[in-house]
Enzyme design. Structure first.
Site: not given
Ligand code: FEO
Length: 404
Positions: A22, A77, A79, A81, A145, A164, A192, A225
């Site tokens: 990120h 989410h 974001e 990724d 997140h 996340d 993390y 993740h």
């Molecule tokens: Fe908040 Fe894995 O992105």
């Protein structure tokens, strides 16, 4: 092809090369972008992958079923990724619906072109969608997140797809947490959490409370993740670890973080460590030229004391120290003591800069900051050692009666 439960597949990608998670955090072994496919009367895709991994995910999905048979896409989410490949998958699958939270809808509209033609449908906590034999329950988890984040829960499979939350930056051929050692996993989770999730610890406690209140039966947590937690033992472990992280219970340990010009501040750091050692406080010295700020935060995770040192440079501190202090302040660690030290030549502002930042982070500074002119001599080093010992006593007092 990896079936994680009957008719439920992992269709994500492993990014072995990523070291820059990120843009601000270190991912020492890379990371994964997990996405999941549930086959039922309606076929559902949960999340996508980072740009550059579209082909990997498409091929993985195509091995299981023709992508155009996907009926729904859930975006937990936005974001990038997880959602970067949403436009491509909408084009490929032509889904009937793309489910997201209300904040997710806003974020999708702010991130992508062409959303006017997409079948977006917002869902809130308490909403559920029947897909045949199964139901998907949605639980919004704002700030875990981002404001748009949500969890998807499938009661029929006791499966929580958590995005996340409960993730780790692990890139490996293994997909399940029980395939790697718990020690490794605990470290990856600590790393993390304390670089990504820490500022949202209150929200984590809220989510854990929600999960408990809703009485969700969970025997698998599948984050976006890292590794998937299967079975009661693993699920209990990850929920317990998150509670512990979010409560920010620290140990009787210290970390001394510093940067140095001509080794004067470094000599002070070592002497402070000597003093801590005399008080039986385990400690680690972390030179910011050798340790990435996110590796330092992983150490801060368990430490009740953070001592920060820098020489004075141009009426301030060295750039790596300044960057670290700003990074740590943003992550909002709680329940910690702080201390400032450093060498100086003629003006000596380093102590004020460090102390102000530690106070702004919310740390208590139990001893006066210590500065030494130019090069520390024997007496100066004795003062540093004394500072370390006093800090050690303050930490012991703070930790008295608190179990590690
Ligand atoms: Fe908040 Fe894995 O992105």
């Amino acid at each position: 092809m990896l079936e994680i439960k009957k008719d439920i597949y992992w269709v994500g990608a492993v990014d072995f090369k990523n070291r820059d998670f990120h843009g601000y955090s270190l991912s020492p072994s890379g990371t994964t972008y997990n996405a999941y496919l549930v086959r039922d009367a309606k076929n559902v895709l949960f999340d996508t992958v980072k740009a550059g991994f579209y082909g990997v995910m498409r091929d993985r999905l195509s091995e299981i079923m023709p992508p155009e048979k996907i009926d729904y896409i859930v975006i937990n989410h936005v974001e990038l990724d997880h959602a970067a490949c949403l436009p491509e998958f909408i084009k490929l699958c032509k889904p009937e619906c793309v489910f997201c939270s209300p904040m997710g809808e806003k974020a999708i509209k702010a991130h992508f072109q062409g959303w006017q033609d997409w079948p977006l449908k917002t869902v809130k906590t308490g909403d559920k969608v029947n897909i045949g034999r199964r139901n998907i329950h949605f639980i919004e988890t704002p700030m875990l997140h981002w404001p748009d984040s949500m969890l998807s829960y499938i009661p029929e499979d006791k499966l929580l797809i958590s995005n996340d939350a409960f993730g780790q930056n692990v890139a490996s051929s293994e997909r399940f947490a029980d395939e790697l050692s718990r020690e490794y996993l605990e470290h990856a989770m600590t790393e993390y959490y304390h670089n990504i999730v820490l500022p949202y610890s209150r929200q984590v406690l809220d989510v854990l409370g929600k999960v408990e209140k809703l009485g969700l039966e969970i025997d698998m947590i599948a984050p976006d993740h890292g590794l998937i937690f299967r079975g009661q033992d693993q699920v209990g472990f990850v929920l317990g670890a998150y509670k512990r992280f979010a409560e920010q219970k620290t140990q009787k340990r210290a970390v001394i973080v510093y940067d140095t010009m001509w080794h004067s501040t470094e000599s002070m750091a070592y002497a402070i460590g000597e003093g801590l050692g005399k008080e039986n406080i385990p400690f680690r010295l972390m030179d910011l030229k050798q340790n990435h700020h996110s590796a330092v935060m992983t150490e801060v995770a368990r430490c009740g004391l953070v001592a920060v040192g820098s020489p004075t440079l141009n009426n301030g501190v060295l750039p790596l120290v300044s960057g670290f202090l700003a990074y740590m302040k943003g992550l909002r660690p709680k329940n910690r003591l702080g201390a400032a030290f450093g060498s100086y030549g003629w003006s000596g502002e380093c102590l004020k800069v460090i102390s102000d930042e530690l106070l702004a982070t919310g740390m208590e500074l139990p001893v006066e900051a210590l500065r030494i002119n130019y090069v520390p001599g024997k007496e100066d080093l004795a003062k540093c050692e004394e500072m370390g010992a006093t800090l050690g006593m303050a930490l012991s007092e703070k930790c008295a009666g608190v179990q590690d």
